[in-house]
Design a protein around this motif. Sequence first.
Motif, mmCIF file in Angstrom:
data_model
loop_
_atom_site.group_PDB
_atom_site.id
_atom_site.type_symbol
_atom_site.label_atom_id
_atom_site.label_comp_id
_atom_site.label_asym_id
_atom_site.label_seq_id
_atom_site.Cartn_x
_atom_site.Cartn_y
_atom_site.Cartn_z
ATOM 1 N N LYS A 140 5.456 4.104 0.022
ATOM 2 C CA LYS A 140 4.802 5.270 -0.566
ATOM 3 C C LYS A 140 5.577 6.528 -0.181
ATOM 4 O O LYS A 140 5.783 6.818 1.000
ATOM 5 C CB LYS A 140 3.358 5.368 -0.076
ATOM 6 C CG LYS A 140 2.520 6.353 -0.874
ATOM 7 C CD LYS A 140 1.056 6.202 -0.511
ATOM 8 C CE LYS A 140 0.190 7.110 -1.381
ATOM 9 N NZ LYS A 140 0.218 6.725 -2.786
ATOM 10 N N ASP A 186 2.921 0.168 5.912
ATOM 11 C CA ASP A 186 2.442 1.489 5.499
ATOM 12 C C ASP A 186 1.261 1.307 4.547
ATOM 13 O O ASP A 186 0.654 0.229 4.497
ATOM 14 C CB ASP A 186 3.572 2.315 4.874
ATOM 15 C CG ASP A 186 3.942 1.821 3.479
ATOM 16 O OD1 ASP A 186 3.557 0.684 3.122
ATOM 17 O OD2 ASP A 186 4.599 2.567 2.731
ATOM 18 N N GLU A 187 0.928 2.322 3.783
ATOM 19 C CA GLU A 187 -0.256 2.284 2.915
ATOM 20 C C GLU A 187 -0.133 1.295 1.770
ATOM 21 O O GLU A 187 -1.144 0.920 1.160
ATOM 22 C CB GLU A 187 -0.514 3.687 2.356
ATOM 23 C CG GLU A 187 -0.850 4.713 3.434
ATOM 24 C CD GLU A 187 -1.033 6.103 2.848
ATOM 25 O OE1 GLU A 187 -0.943 6.231 1.606
ATOM 26 O OE2 GLU A 187 -1.248 7.048 3.618
ATOM 27 N N THR A 188 1.088 0.887 1.425
ATOM 28 C CA THR A 188 1.273 -0.055 0.320
ATOM 29 C C THR A 188 0.963 -1.497 0.719
ATOM 30 O O THR A 188 0.833 -2.368 -0.135
ATOM 31 C CB THR A 188 2.715 0.012 -0.205
ATOM 32 O OG1 THR A 188 3.619 -0.363 0.847
ATOM 33 C CG2 THR A 188 3.060 1.402 -0.698
#
Length: 356
Positions: A139, A178-180
């Motif tokens: 991201k 991470d956020e993904t």
Amino acid sequence: MIPYLSSRYSFSTSFKQRDRAIRAVVAIALSLVVVNVVISIMDFLQNGRFEDIRDVRSFDIVVEGKHKEELTPLFPDGTIFEYGEGEALSSNGAYNVRYISSDYEGGLNIIFGDTSSLLVPYSLFRASNGKLSLSMLRKGKAATTMKNFEFSISGIYWTNVGTEFDQSTVFLPVEQADETVFFLTAIKNVDIKECEKTLKKLGLVYKTWKDQESSLYAAFFVEKAMMYTVLSLLFVIILVSLRQSVRIFVSSHDKECAELEILGMEKKKILFMMELSFFFMLIIGIIIGLVFGRLSLILVEYISKKSPSIMDMTLSMSYGSMVFFSLFLVVVTSLSIYFENKKRNKRPLWEVIHVK
């Protein structure tokens, strides 16, 4: 009286009945031994395969999101851990990436190194120079884009599932996520039905290992169905032989049955006596089949442990299948004797008595 006559008729020396009875007993016993060994080996292979998949790839139940702290008190006897799922591309192909922490219990066997950086199967390690470049979704400030990362290989692993999982999966520390990355909470070593009830009450989204492996589970189910079909064809051959044995058995005792009827014994009792006579042989065959079936499993286990070319097997008797096939033999035998006696009853007694 009836049990005594039945036992005498079962292995009578008249008309070579004893030889036929022994052949029938041997055929019944051998058929049950074959069925028992084949089903036990197939169950062992399938159950072992499913256990490996549940231990490494799919787990008993997987809950969407991070819920370890919430679920641990609810399942104190279970194994609960969180991990992330992602994907990556490299020059060697596409890989599934699992982001794990020190409490990961996914059946990893580390040959060399540790999980401090990239953990890969041996085939991938051999094709690399100690480092691997991966392209992964990350991201950014404006959008999610592909980014290139170079990781040092910190360890080599293998699992019981084998190459279908190992060669397509690499592991990274959870700090690299991470956020993904899509996080999941795995639950192992619990009663699945009871666990499902609890998760439903909590309103959590989850999948059982059967849901995740539905295609494979269906394939194994079809395989088992085909195996039972083939074994049933074997039993058809046995039943044809058994049907012939029943016909000869009843016809060889036509005169005795007619004499008993003349002496005043009811036809129902005569039928019961003939059923019981053949059941003595049938029960002996079933008992011998069960005993030698168990001994055959012990022999197969011994050979598997001593032979380096055969996997070590622990086999258990499939009592449900044995009961099913044994009852099948009993039903077919009962019907065969009933119809043979019905044919005999249609003949006049004087004709039966004076047959040479």
